[in-house]
Design a protein around this motif. Structure first.
Motif, PDB file in Angstrom:
ATOM      1  N   TYR A  94       0.839  -1.207   0.000  1.00 22.03           N
ATOM      2  CA  TYR A  94       0.000   0.000   0.000  1.00 22.03           C
ATOM      3  C   TYR A  94       0.871   1.254   0.000  1.00 22.03           C
ATOM      4  O   TYR A  94       0.651   2.189  -0.779  1.00 22.03           O
ATOM      5  N   ASP A  95       1.879   1.261   0.855  1.00 21.49           N
ATOM      6  CA  ASP A  95       2.776   2.419   0.948  1.00 21.49           C
ATOM      7  C   ASP A  95       3.620   2.562  -0.319  1.00 21.49           C
ATOM      8  O   ASP A  95       3.872   3.692  -0.775  1.00 21.49           O
ATOM      9  N   LEU A  96       4.050   1.446  -0.869  1.00 21.76           N
ATOM     10  CA  LEU A  96       4.816   1.484  -2.120  1.00 21.76           C
ATOM     11  C   LEU A  96       4.024   2.202  -3.204  1.00 21.76           C
ATOM     12  O   LEU A  96       4.579   3.003  -3.970  1.00 21.76           O
ATOM     13  N   GLY A  97       2.722   1.946  -3.255  1.00 22.37           N
ATOM     14  CA  GLY A  97       1.878   2.559  -4.272  1.00 22.37           C
ATOM     15  C   GLY A  97       1.640   4.039  -4.097  1.00 22.37           C
ATOM     16  O   GLY A  97       1.002   4.670  -4.950  1.00 22.37           O
ATOM     17  N   ASN A  98       2.138   4.608  -2.997  1.00 21.44           N
ATOM     18  CA  ASN A  98       1.970   6.051  -2.776  1.00 21.44           C
ATOM     19  C   ASN A  98       3.276   6.831  -2.850  1.00 21.44           C
ATOM     20  O   ASN A  98       3.289   8.043  -2.613  1.00 21.44           O
ATOM     21  N   ASN A 117      13.490  15.882  -4.100  1.00 22.48           N
ATOM     22  CA  ASN A 117      12.391  14.917  -4.009  1.00 22.48           C
ATOM     23  C   ASN A 117      12.755  13.557  -4.621  1.00 22.48           C
ATOM     24  O   ASN A 117      12.237  12.520  -4.213  1.00 22.48           O
ATOM     25  N   LEU A 118      13.684  13.543  -5.574  1.00 24.37           N
ATOM     26  CA  LEU A 118      14.175  12.267  -6.087  1.00 24.37           C
ATOM     27  C   LEU A 118      14.930  11.494  -5.009  1.00 24.37           C
ATOM     28  O   LEU A 118      14.759  10.276  -4.863  1.00 24.37           O
ATOM     29  N   GLU A 119      15.747  12.196  -4.234  1.00 23.74           N
ATOM     30  CA  GLU A 119      16.486  11.533  -3.152  1.00 23.74           C
ATOM     31  C   GLU A 119      15.565  11.086  -2.025  1.00 23.74           C
ATOM     32  O   GLU A 119      15.754  10.022  -1.426  1.00 23.74           O
ATOM     33  N   LYS A 120      14.499  11.874  -1.758  1.00 27.44           N
ATOM     34  CA  LYS A 120      13.519  11.466  -0.747  1.00 27.44           C
ATOM     35  C   LYS A 120      12.788  10.204  -1.185  1.00 27.44           C
ATOM     36  O   LYS A 120      12.524   9.315  -0.380  1.00 27.44           O
ATOM     37  N   ALA A 121      12.452  10.139  -2.476  1.00 28.42           N
ATOM     38  CA  ALA A 121      11.773   8.953  -3.000  1.00 28.42           C
ATOM     39  C   ALA A 121      12.673   7.729  -2.879  1.00 28.42           C
ATOM     40  O   ALA A 121      12.213   6.640  -2.504  1.00 28.42           O
ATOM     41  N   ILE A 122      13.962   7.900  -3.181  1.00 32.63           N
ATOM     42  CA  ILE A 122      14.912   6.785  -3.056  1.00 32.63           C
ATOM     43  C   ILE A 122      14.968   6.289  -1.614  1.00 32.63           C
ATOM     44  O   ILE A 122      14.944   5.076  -1.352  1.00 32.63           O
ATOM     45  N   ILE A 153      11.188   0.695   2.112  1.00 33.03           N
ATOM     46  CA  ILE A 153      10.200  -0.324   1.751  1.00 33.03           C
ATOM     47  C   ILE A 153      10.881  -1.661   1.457  1.00 33.03           C
ATOM     48  O   ILE A 153      10.401  -2.730   1.855  1.00 33.03           O
ATOM     49  N   ILE A 154      12.021  -1.623   0.780  1.00 29.51           N
ATOM     50  CA  ILE A 154      12.776  -2.856   0.514  1.00 29.51           C
ATOM     51  C   ILE A 154      13.216  -3.500   1.829  1.00 29.51           C
ATOM     52  O   ILE A 154      13.103  -4.726   2.010  1.00 29.51           O
ATOM     53  N   ASP A 155      13.680  -2.675   2.750  1.00 27.23           N
ATOM     54  CA  ASP A 155      14.110  -3.189   4.053  1.00 27.23           C
ATOM     55  C   ASP A 155      12.935  -3.837   4.790  1.00 27.23           C
ATOM     56  O   ASP A 155      13.067  -4.926   5.368  1.00 27.23           O
ATOM     57  N   VAL A 180       5.756 -12.783  -3.573  1.00 26.65           N
ATOM     58  CA  VAL A 180       5.292 -11.432  -3.214  1.00 26.65           C
ATOM     59  C   VAL A 180       6.454 -10.574  -2.746  1.00 26.65           C
ATOM     60  O   VAL A 180       6.613  -9.411  -3.156  1.00 26.65           O
ATOM     61  N   LYS A 181       7.303 -11.143  -1.905  1.00 28.45           N
ATOM     62  CA  LYS A 181       8.456 -10.399  -1.402  1.00 28.45           C
ATOM     63  C   LYS A 181       9.367  -9.966  -2.554  1.00 28.45           C
ATOM     64  O   LYS A 181       9.805  -8.809  -2.622  1.00 28.45           O
ATOM     65  N   ARG A 182       9.622 -10.880  -3.469  1.00 28.66           N
ATOM     66  CA  ARG A 182      10.494 -10.550  -4.606  1.00 28.66           C
ATOM     67  C   ARG A 182       9.840  -9.505  -5.515  1.00 28.66           C
ATOM     68  O   ARG A 182      10.538  -8.649  -6.082  1.00 28.66           O
ATOM     69  N   GLU A 183       8.529  -9.568  -5.657  1.00 27.56           N
ATOM     70  CA  GLU A 183       7.827  -8.586  -6.492  1.00 27.56           C
ATOM     71  C   GLU A 183       7.920  -7.184  -5.899  1.00 27.56           C
ATOM     72  O   GLU A 183       8.137  -6.203  -6.617  1.00 27.56           O
ATOM     73  N   ILE A 184       7.767  -7.087  -4.585  1.00 26.63           N
ATOM     74  CA  ILE A 184       7.891  -5.783  -3.919  1.00 26.63           C
ATOM     75  C   ILE A 184       9.286  -5.206  -4.143  1.00 26.63           C
ATOM     76  O   ILE A 184       9.451  -4.037  -4.538  1.00 26.63           O
ATOM     77  N   VAL A 185      10.281  -6.013  -3.891  1.00 28.01           N
ATOM     78  CA  VAL A 185      11.672  -5.548  -3.985  1.00 28.01           C
ATOM     79  C   VAL A 185      12.017  -5.177  -5.419  1.00 28.01           C
ATOM     80  O   VAL A 185      12.649  -4.136  -5.671  1.00 28.01           O
ATOM     81  N   ASN A 186      11.606  -6.003  -6.388  1.00 29.35           N
ATOM     82  CA  ASN A 186      11.912  -5.730  -7.787  1.00 29.35           C
ATOM     83  C   ASN A 186      11.261  -4.432  -8.257  1.00 29.35           C
ATOM     84  O   ASN A 186      11.898  -3.617  -8.941  1.00 29.35           O
ATOM     85  N   ALA A 187      10.000  -4.219  -7.880  1.00 31.52           N
ATOM     86  CA  ALA A 187       9.302  -2.991  -8.262  1.00 31.52           C
ATOM     87  C   ALA A 187       9.985  -1.771  -7.646  1.00 31.52           C
ATOM     88  O   ALA A 187      10.192  -0.744  -8.314  1.00 31.52           O
ATOM     89  N   ALA A 188      10.343  -1.880  -6.383  1.00 29.70           N
ATOM     90  CA  ALA A 188      10.997  -0.760  -5.704  1.00 29.70           C
ATOM     91  C   ALA A 188      12.360  -0.459  -6.318  1.00 29.70           C
ATOM     92  O   ALA A 188      12.735   0.713  -6.499  1.00 29.70           O
TER      93      ALA A 188
END
Length: 498
Positions: A347-351, A390-395, A401-403, A418-426
Motif C-alpha cells: 500500500y505504501d509502495l503505491g503512494n 524529491n528524487l532523493e527522498k523517494a529513493i 520499503i525494501i528493508d 510477493v516479497k520478490r515482487e515488492i523488492v523488484n518494483a521498488a
C-alpha cells in the motif's frame, strides 16, 4: 442466525489484461479466480486483442502464449463452479495493432499506408476501418470461433479509442455524417454479430460520450461500460446520460497500476469510491474494476490487490465497507501475514509517486523517467518539476520499503514471490530516480552528455533488475510476451551502452 444482505450492484466484476505481454499460467488464473470468488466477485473479463488461439490466424498469436479453446472451456467451468460469469472480451475496432502490424491484415485497416511514422496517432496501424465490409466479415469469423467457448450471455466488444477513425478510409463518411454517427453505425454492426451468436453486447463508452446526442439511438439490449480512472472522473455527469436514455450501464474504475511501476494506491481507492457512489445513484447494473498492462506490463499484480479488494467491497455494500480496513483483510486472507505487515508495505509502495508529484492523482513519474530516456526532464509534464531533493527522498522511502519487505513473515504459498515482487518494483523505481538525478546533473539534461562511467553504472544496475524481473515473471505468467516486455527495459539499457 438470520443474515440480511444484498449487493448494491447486481454484477461485480474485474478485468485482467492478458493482451499486453502478460498471460498468466492456468495455475495463476485458478488462484486469481478463487481469490475473486472469495470477495463475492461474480464477473471476470480477460481482455483479449490477440491472445486467443484463432486457428486461421496463428501468425498473430504465435509466441504470445495465447489461451486455447480447451483452456477457455476449463476456465469457464471453473468460474461457473464459483458463481462467476466469465465474459469474453475481444476488441474489434481500436487497439488492433497486434493484428495490423502484419501486412496480410492491412486491407481492413483504416490506414493501409503509414504516411508519418513519427506521428503519435497516424504512425501506427491500430484501428479497423469502420466503413470497409472486410472489417465486419473479419470480426464475424473471430466471434464464430471464440464465443462458443463461453457460457456467458454477454460479450464485451470493446470499441474504445479508435484513434484513426476519420483519417483514412472513413474520412469522407465522417465529413458527411459526423464521426459519432460513423462510429455508432459500426458499433451497431458488431452488436448484430453478437446477437446472431445468441449473446448481448457490452462496449466501452468513451466515444459515444463525446456524442451524447447519439446515446438515445443505442438499442436497449446493449450495455455501456463507462470507464474513467482519475479520482475525480465525472461518473456523475456521464451516468446521468445513460439513466435518462434508459440504457443499461456499468461504472468501470481502475486499479491505477498501469504505467506506474509501483501502483497509485490513493488515486485508485478514491476512484473506486467515486464509481460506487455514482453507480448506485444512477442505477448502474454493474461495477467492473479494470487493470491494464500498458507499456510492457512492468508492474506486478500485487499493486492491484488493494484496489481490487476495495472495489469488490464497495460494489457489494458501499456504506458498510466505505471505511474497510483493506490491509487487515489482505494480510489475513491473501498474504496470511499475522504480523499485519505485507499489505501495508505494498500500500505504501503505491503512494511513493506522491513524493515526486505531490497533489497529483493519476501520476506516472517513474514510468515517464524510464520511457523518455533520451529527452530532458523539462520536456514532459510528469517530470518537469522533479528536483534532486524529491528524487532523493523517494529513493530513501523506496529503500525503506525494501528493508521492510525483506523482513516479511507471511506464510501464503506465494509469499516468497510477493516479497520478490515488492523488492523488484521498488528497485526499478529507484533506478528511475537514479536516472532522473543523472539527467538533472547532465549538461542540458541530456543522457548523452553524461560521463561514460555514469552510464555504465546505470546499465549495470538495470541489468540486475532485468534478470530478477525475468525470474519473477515466469513464476506467475507464461513465457510468451516476456521478451517483448523486457525489450522496453533493454531499450533503455541500450541507450546507456551507446
Amino acid at each position: 442466525m438470520e443474515i440480511y444482505d444484498h449487493p448494491d450492484f447486481a454484477r461485480r466484476g474485474v478485468t485482467l489484461d492478458i493482451s499486453r505481454n502478460k498471460v498468466p499460467t492456468m495455475q495463476s488464473l485458478f488462484q486469481y479466480i478463487d481469490m475473486f470468488s472469495s470477495w463475492k466477485i461474480n464477473e471476470i473479463q480477460l481482455y483479449t486483442e490477440h491472445t486467443f488461439q484463432y486457428q486461421n490466424h496463428k501468425k498473430v498469436w504465435r509466441g504470445a502464449s495465447a489461451l486455447s479453446s480447451d483452456e477457455i472451456l476449463v476456465l469457464d467451468n471453473y468460474c461457473k463452479d464459483r458463481f462467476i460469469d466469465l465474459v469474453p472480451n475481444q476488441n474489434g475496432f481500436g487497439h488492433m495493432e497486434q493484428w495490423l502490424k502484419h501486412k496480410e491484415y492491412w486491407y481492413m485497416a483504416e490506414n493501409e499506408t503509414i504516411k508519418d511514422p513519427s506521428h503519435p496517432v497516424l504512425g501506427i496501424r491500430r484501428t479497423l476501418s469502420a466503413v470497409d465490409d472486410n472489417s465486419k466479415v473479419f470480426i464475424e469469423r473471430l466471434y464464430s470461433e471464440l464465443l462458443p467457448n463461453f457460457s456467458s450471455e454477454f460479450v464485451n466488444i470493446g470499441g474504445d479509442e479508435p484513434y484513426e477513425l476519420g483519417t483514412g478510409k472513413s474520412k469522407a463518411a465522417v465529413e458527411s455524417k459526423g464521426k459519432g454517427q460513423v462510429y455508432l453505425n459500426y458499433l451497431l454492426k458488431l452488436n448484430q454479430l453478437v446477437q446472431a451468436n445468441g449473446k448481448k453486447a457490452q462496449f466501452w463508452g468513451d466515444i459515444i460520450l463525446k456524442h451524447p446526442e447519439l446515446i438515445q439511438e443505442l438499442p436497449e439490449n446493449i450495455t455501456c461500460m463507462i470507464w474513467g480512472y482519475r479520482a475525480n472522473h465525472p461518473f456523475d455527469r456521464q451516468a446521468a446520460k445513460f439513466k435518462k436514455a434508459n440504457i443499461p450501464f456499468y461504472v468501470c474504475p481502475g486499479t491505477s497500476s498501469w504505467r506506474s511501476i509501483i501502483g497509485r494506491t490513493d488515486n485508485a481507492i478514491k476512484n473506486q469510491i467515486n464509481a460506487a457512489e455514482n453507480g448506485i445513484k444512477y442505477g448502474a447494473v454493474g461495477y467492473l474494476n479494470t487493470d491494464w498492462g500498458d507499456g510492457g506490463h512492468p508492474q506486478h499484480l500485487i499493486s492491484s490487490y488493494a484496489p481490487y479488494i476495495y472495489g469488490a467491497a464497495v460494489s457489494w455494500s458501499l456504506e458498510n465497507n466505505r471505511d474497510l480496513d483493506i490491509n487487515y483483510l489482505l494480510n489475513k486472507y491473501i498474504y496470511q501475514d499475522y504480523t499485519n505487515k505485507t499489505s501495508q508495505i505494498i500500500y505504501d509502495l503505491g503512494n511513493v509517486n506522491q513524493i515526486l508529484t505531490p497533489g497529483g492523482s493519476f501520476n506516472m513519474p517513474f514510468y515517464n523517467l524510464l520511457k523518455n530516456v533520451k529527452e530532458p526532464l523539462s520536456k514532459h509534464q510528469q517530470t518537469n518539476k522533479l528536483t534532486l531533493d524529491n528524487l532523493e527522498k523517494a529513493i530513501d522511502e523506496l529503500k525503506s520499503i525494501i528493508d521492510r519487505a525483506n523482513r516479511i513473515k507471511a506464510s501464503a504459498k506465494d509469499a516468497h514471490i510477493v516479497k520478490r515482487e515488492i523488492v523488484n518494483a521498488a528497485k526499478l523505481a529507484i533506478h528511475a530516480c537514479h536516472l532522473g538525478i543523472e539527467k538533472l546533473n547532465a549538461t542540458n539534461g541530456i543522457l548523452d552528455n553524461l560521463p561514460s562511467e555514469n552510464k555504465y553504472s546505470l546499465a549495470k544496475e538495470l541489468e540486475e533488475i532485468i534478470a530478477e524481473y525475468r525470474e519473477i515473471w515466469v513464476m506467475r505468467n507464461r513465457v510468451g510476451g516476456l521478451s517483448d516486455s523486457v525489450d522496453h527495459l533493454n531499450k533503455l539499457k541500450r541507450n546507456y551502452e551507446k
